[in-house]
Enzyme design. Structure first.
Site, PDB file in Angstrom:
ATOM      1  N   GLY A  72      -4.048  -5.075  22.092  1.00 14.23           N
ATOM      2  CA  GLY A  72      -2.875  -4.386  21.552  1.00 14.23           C
ATOM      3  C   GLY A  72      -3.142  -2.961  21.114  1.00 14.23           C
ATOM      4  O   GLY A  72      -2.207  -2.237  20.758  1.00 14.23           O
ATOM      5  N   TYR A  76       4.218  -6.035  17.292  1.00 17.19           N
ATOM      6  CA  TYR A  76       4.521  -5.269  16.086  1.00 17.19           C
ATOM      7  C   TYR A  76       5.398  -4.066  16.411  1.00 17.19           C
ATOM      8  O   TYR A  76       6.436  -3.825  15.779  1.00 17.19           O
ATOM      9  CB  TYR A  76       3.203  -4.840  15.433  1.00 17.19           C
ATOM     10  CG  TYR A  76       3.330  -3.803  14.350  1.00 17.19           C
ATOM     11  CD1 TYR A  76       4.090  -4.053  13.212  1.00 17.19           C
ATOM     12  CD2 TYR A  76       2.677  -2.577  14.462  1.00 17.19           C
ATOM     13  CE1 TYR A  76       4.197  -3.096  12.206  1.00 17.19           C
ATOM     14  CE2 TYR A  76       2.765  -1.623  13.458  1.00 17.19           C
ATOM     15  CZ  TYR A  76       3.526  -1.880  12.335  1.00 17.19           C
ATOM     16  OH  TYR A  76       3.635  -0.940  11.355  1.00 17.19           O
ATOM     17  N   TYR A  85       0.814  -1.221   0.000  1.00 14.51           N
ATOM     18  CA  TYR A  85       0.000   0.000   0.000  1.00 14.51           C
ATOM     19  C   TYR A  85       0.853   1.281   0.000  1.00 14.51           C
ATOM     20  O   TYR A  85       0.815   2.061  -0.953  1.00 14.51           O
ATOM     21  CB  TYR A  85      -0.924  -0.066   1.224  1.00 14.51           C
ATOM     22  CG  TYR A  85      -1.725   1.166   1.522  1.00 14.51           C
ATOM     23  CD1 TYR A  85      -2.365   1.884   0.516  1.00 14.51           C
ATOM     24  CD2 TYR A  85      -1.862   1.611   2.840  1.00 14.51           C
ATOM     25  CE1 TYR A  85      -3.127   3.011   0.819  1.00 14.51           C
ATOM     26  CE2 TYR A  85      -2.618   2.726   3.145  1.00 14.51           C
ATOM     27  CZ  TYR A  85      -3.247   3.421   2.136  1.00 14.51           C
ATOM     28  OH  TYR A  85      -3.974   4.534   2.440  1.00 14.51           O
TER      29      TYR A  85
HETATM   30  N1  LIG Z   1      -0.270   1.218   6.819  1.00  9.65           N
HETATM   31  C1  LIG Z   1       0.003   1.940   7.917  1.00  9.65           C
HETATM   32  O1  LIG Z   1      -0.870   2.595   8.487  1.00  9.65           O
HETATM   33  C2  LIG Z   1       1.409   1.982   8.464  1.00  9.65           C
HETATM   34  C3  LIG Z   1       1.670   2.841   9.532  1.00  9.65           C
HETATM   35  C4  LIG Z   1       2.958   2.853  10.087  1.00  9.65           C
HETATM   36  C5  LIG Z   1       3.957   2.082   9.523  1.00  9.65           C
HETATM   37  N2  LIG Z   1       3.663   1.268   8.480  1.00  9.65           N
HETATM   38  C6  LIG Z   1       4.761   0.464   7.909  1.00  9.65           C
HETATM   39  O2  LIG Z   1       4.851   0.785   6.530  1.00  9.65           O
HETATM   40  C7  LIG Z   1       5.223  -0.359   5.767  1.00  9.65           C
HETATM   41  C8  LIG Z   1       4.237  -0.563   4.656  1.00  9.65           C
HETATM   42  O3  LIG Z   1       2.925  -0.738   5.194  1.00  9.65           O
HETATM   43  P1  LIG Z   1       1.713  -1.113   4.235  1.00  9.65           P
HETATM   44  O4  LIG Z   1       0.474  -0.736   4.933  1.00  9.65           O
HETATM   45  O5  LIG Z   1       1.995  -0.586   2.874  1.00  9.65           O
HETATM   46  O6  LIG Z   1       1.831  -2.699   4.230  1.00  9.65           O
HETATM   47  P2  LIG Z   1       1.542  -3.711   3.041  1.00  9.65           P
HETATM   48  O7  LIG Z   1       1.301  -5.036   3.692  1.00  9.65           O
HETATM   49  O8  LIG Z   1       0.494  -3.188   2.126  1.00  9.65           O
HETATM   50  O9  LIG Z   1       2.921  -3.747   2.249  1.00  9.65           O
HETATM   51  C9  LIG Z   1       4.025  -4.499   2.679  1.00  9.65           C
HETATM   52  C10 LIG Z   1       4.643  -5.147   1.441  1.00  9.65           C
HETATM   53  O10 LIG Z   1       5.787  -5.890   1.842  1.00  9.65           O
HETATM   54  C11 LIG Z   1       5.779  -7.162   1.197  1.00  9.65           C
HETATM   55  N3  LIG Z   1       6.529  -8.086   2.063  1.00  9.65           N
HETATM   56  C12 LIG Z   1       6.227  -8.453   3.330  1.00  9.65           C
HETATM   57  N4  LIG Z   1       7.145  -9.324   3.801  1.00  9.65           N
HETATM   58  C13 LIG Z   1       8.062  -9.508   2.799  1.00  9.65           C
HETATM   59  C14 LIG Z   1       9.244 -10.289   2.687  1.00  9.65           C
HETATM   60  N5  LIG Z   1       9.650 -11.101   3.645  1.00  9.65           N
HETATM   61  N6  LIG Z   1       9.949 -10.209   1.523  1.00  9.65           N
HETATM   62  C15 LIG Z   1       9.531  -9.422   0.495  1.00  9.65           C
HETATM   63  N7  LIG Z   1       8.403  -8.668   0.562  1.00  9.65           N
HETATM   64  C16 LIG Z   1       7.672  -8.712   1.695  1.00  9.65           C
HETATM   65  C17 LIG Z   1       4.310  -7.505   1.048  1.00  9.65           C
HETATM   66  O11 LIG Z   1       4.070  -8.437   0.010  1.00  9.65           O
HETATM   67  C18 LIG Z   1       3.699  -6.133   0.743  1.00  9.65           C
HETATM   68  O12 LIG Z   1       3.681  -5.871  -0.645  1.00  9.65           O
HETATM   69  C19 LIG Z   1       5.305  -1.518   6.760  1.00  9.65           C
HETATM   70  O13 LIG Z   1       6.640  -1.702   7.128  1.00  9.65           O
HETATM   71  C20 LIG Z   1       4.502  -1.023   7.960  1.00  9.65           C
HETATM   72  O14 LIG Z   1       4.962  -1.586   9.166  1.00  9.65           O
HETATM   73  C21 LIG Z   1       2.424   1.201   7.926  1.00  9.65           C
HETATM   74  O1  LIG Z   2     -13.087  -2.976  12.040  1.00 10.88           O
HETATM   75  C1  LIG Z   2     -12.433  -2.158  12.723  1.00 10.88           C
HETATM   76  C2  LIG Z   2     -11.071  -1.843  12.422  1.00 10.88           C
HETATM   77  C3  LIG Z   2     -10.409  -0.948  13.245  1.00 10.88           C
HETATM   78  N1  LIG Z   2     -11.055  -0.382  14.307  1.00 10.88           N
HETATM   79  C4  LIG Z   2     -10.317   0.578  15.151  1.00 10.88           C
HETATM   80  O2  LIG Z   2      -9.842   1.615  14.315  1.00 10.88           O
HETATM   81  C5  LIG Z   2      -8.597   2.118  14.793  1.00 10.88           C
HETATM   82  C6  LIG Z   2      -7.579   2.060  13.669  1.00 10.88           C
HETATM   83  O3  LIG Z   2      -7.303   0.682  13.384  1.00 10.88           O
HETATM   84  P1  LIG Z   2      -6.498   0.208  12.103  1.00 10.88           P
HETATM   85  O4  LIG Z   2      -7.001   0.881  10.887  1.00 10.88           O
HETATM   86  O5  LIG Z   2      -6.490  -1.288  12.114  1.00 10.88           O
HETATM   87  O6  LIG Z   2      -5.025   0.791  12.357  1.00 10.88           O
HETATM   88  P2  LIG Z   2      -4.056   0.626  13.611  1.00 10.88           P
HETATM   89  O7  LIG Z   2      -4.311  -0.616  14.388  1.00 10.88           O
HETATM   90  O8  LIG Z   2      -4.087   1.921  14.374  1.00 10.88           O
HETATM   91  O9  LIG Z   2      -2.641   0.407  12.916  1.00 10.88           O
HETATM   92  C7  LIG Z   2      -2.236   1.111  11.755  1.00 10.88           C
HETATM   93  O10 LIG Z   2      -1.547   2.257  12.144  1.00 10.88           O
HETATM   94  C8  LIG Z   2      -0.351   2.019  12.873  1.00 10.88           C
HETATM   95  C9  LIG Z   2       0.217   3.371  13.231  1.00 10.88           C
HETATM   96  O11 LIG Z   2      -0.621   3.996  14.196  1.00 10.88           O
HETATM   97  C10 LIG Z   2       0.590   1.226  11.977  1.00 10.88           C
HETATM   98  O12 LIG Z   2       1.817   1.020  12.587  1.00 10.88           O
HETATM   99  C11 LIG Z   2      -0.043  -0.098  11.568  1.00 10.88           C
HETATM  100  O13 LIG Z   2       0.827  -0.779  10.681  1.00 10.88           O
HETATM  101  C12 LIG Z   2      -1.354   0.190  10.899  1.00 10.88           C
HETATM  102  O14 LIG Z   2      -2.029  -1.043  10.631  1.00 10.88           O
HETATM  103  C13 LIG Z   2      -8.216   1.231  15.994  1.00 10.88           C
HETATM  104  O15 LIG Z   2      -8.617   1.875  17.155  1.00 10.88           O
HETATM  105  C14 LIG Z   2      -9.080  -0.017  15.813  1.00 10.88           C
HETATM  106  O16 LIG Z   2      -9.443  -0.645  17.033  1.00 10.88           O
HETATM  107  C15 LIG Z   2     -12.361  -0.671  14.600  1.00 10.88           C
HETATM  108  O17 LIG Z   2     -12.933  -0.147  15.558  1.00 10.88           O
HETATM  109  N2  LIG Z   2     -13.020  -1.551  13.793  1.00 10.88           N
END
Ligand SMILES: NC(=O)c1ccc[n+]([C@@H]2O[C@H](COP(=O)([O-])OP(=O)(O)OC[C@H]3O[C@@H](n4cnc5c(N)ncnc54)[C@H](O)[C@@H]3O)[C@@H](O)[C@H]2O)c1
Ligand SMILES: O=c1ccn([C@@H]2O[C@H](COP(=O)(O)OP(=O)(O)O[C@H]3O[C@H](CO)[C@@H](O)[C@H](O)[C@H]3O)[C@@H](O)[C@H]2O)c(=O)[nH]1
Length: 327
Positions: free
Chosen positions: A282, A140, A11
């Site tokens: 968590g 995590y 993403y």
């Molecule tokens: N989405 C969020 O809200 C959020 C917030 C804070 C930090 N992050 C961090 O940002 C990064 C990206 O998040 P995202 O939401 O895009 O996740 P995502 O799951 O959409 O993307 C992660 C990608 O990494 C690839 N991947 C995972 N393990 C792998 C491996 N062993 N080898 C090769 N490829 C691998 C997956 O196939 C996927 O395409 C992550 O490191 C996540 O911890 C995300």
């Molecule tokens: O069906 C649902 C899904 C989520 N939530 C709540 O919505 C909030 C946001 O949840 P979610 O969208 O799952 O994100 P987080 O758990 O806050 O985690 C995201 O944001 C983090 C940074 O804050 C990143 O590190 C993680 O990778 C990313 O998944 C949380 O309070 C959840 O409990 C609900 O109430 N119902």
């Protein structure tokens, strides 16, 4: 620059790849597609592989004369990490250390790393600054904190140039609606609420309404993926040998789960039924960023500040891709 974007089919990675390509960088995506989508990667740019495969990575670094790594690859779900910590330590720590070693052998020293607000746990003071103690409350968050420490040590001892970007909650999609968020199963709040608006789900379950927040539901700081992508480019140009920075990336605004449902109702015009469910293990109650360091160091500030604007871009993506990349 010649950049290997690891996890670039996911993403946040896919949105960053687009911006890097537009800025004229030579970009390759390395991803095992465990959670990503080949369709989100520009034609001919995907290399399928595992981050634990050092030999493969070293060959790619040499073949494409890679100068920098952006490392998005990880498992990234709080709830899943509580249920399956082994998966998280294996992929986010052990395999990431393999990647760092592959970089070291190949002489690739620049890395921008996706860290997270989950490294802070549940702070008592808001907004959260980089000086806030990092005390994770889920596996995590611990895995990401371990890698932040490893990067600090690699910068000191081996001259790596490192930027750990602590994103708050990534949200939204490319405004043209071409790429967006597609996880299966989806567990993130905004896509689930929008899938409810599309009629793909009957309702959205709210995980707890007894937190110490004004409406009792959890508060998060939702930051647009394109703003995150912009920060990656800025961080990359900041890296010198020995650089070691950690910065928060958020808007500084907090939205409760109910605020998100309300914003989605406004944008979609759908009533979006909700039910109350137990707390998700968590989950911290509240996370709001102070991103002033990113502004001072990188000149970064988010362009998307209003939650409705962010939801609107996500809604465009979900409407044009109701089954994600399979649409
Ligand atoms: N989405 C969020 O809200 C959020 C917030 C804070 C930090 N992050 C961090 O940002 C990064 C990206 O998040 P995202 O939401 O895009 O996740 P995502 O799951 O959409 O993307 C992660 C990608 O990494 C690839 N991947 C995972 N393990 C792998 C491996 N062993 N080898 C090769 N490829 C691998 C997956 O196939 C996927 O395409 C992550 O490191 C996540 O911890 C995300
Ligand atoms: O069906 C649902 C899904 C989520 N939530 C709540 O919505 C909030 C946001 O949840 P979610 O969208 O799952 O994100 P987080 O758990 O806050 O985690 C995201 O944001 C983090 C940074 O804050 C990143 O590190 C993680 O990778 C990313 O998944 C949380 O309070 C959840 O409990 C609900 O109430 N119902």
């Amino acid at each position: 620059m010649k950049i290997l974007v690891i996890g670039g089919a996911g993403y946040v990675g896919s949105h960053t790849v687009r911006q890097l390509v537009r800025a004229g960088h030579e970009v390759w995506v390395y991803d095992n597609l465990s959670r990503g989508h080949a369709a989100s990667v520009p034609e001919g740019k995907l290399i399928e592989g595992e981050i634990s495969d050092r030999a493969h990575l070293e060959a790619i670094f040499a073949k494409h004369r890679i100068e920098a790594v952006m490392h998005f690859a990880a498992f990234a779900l709080v709830g899943e990490s509580v249920a399956h910590p082994a998966m998280y330590y294996q992929n986010n720590v052990t395999a990431t250390l393999d990647l760092l070693e592959a970089m070291r052998s190949a002489g690739v020293w620049r890395i921008v790393f996706s860290s997270t607000t989950a490294t802070y746990g549940q702070p008592e003071k808001f907004p959260i600054a980089e000086t806030t103690p990092q005390l994770p409350i889920n596996p995590y968050g611990f895995t990401k904190l371990v890698i932040e420490h490893a990067l600090t040590d690699y910068a000191k001892a081996y001259g790596f140039g490192c930027a750990a970007l602590r994103y708050f909650n990534a949200a939204g999609a490319s405004p043209d609606g071409d790429i967006g968020e597609d996880h299966d199963p989806e567990s993130h709040l905004i896509p689930i609420v929008l899938q409810t608006a599309l009629g793909q789900r009957a309702r959205i379950g709210i995980f707890g309404d007894d937190y110490a927040t004004p409406d009792g539901t959890c508060i998060r700081d939702y930051i647009h993926v394109d703003d995150l992508a912009d920060a990656h480019q800025r961080a990359l140009s900041h890296l010198e040998p020995g650089t070691n920075i950690q910065v928060n990336l958020g808007t500084g605004r907090g939205q409760s789960v109910l605020d998100i449902v309300e914003a989605c109702r406004k944008i979609t015009g759908h009533p979006i039924p909700v039910t109350l469910e137990p707390r998700r293990p968590g989950d911290p109650a509240e996370l709001i960023a102070d991103s002033s360091l990113a502004h001072r160091l990188l000149g970064w500030s988010p362009k998307y500040l209003e939650i409705e604007e962010i939801v609107d871009t996500a809604w465009k993506w979900h409407q044009s891709h109701p089954r994600g990349y399979a649409s």
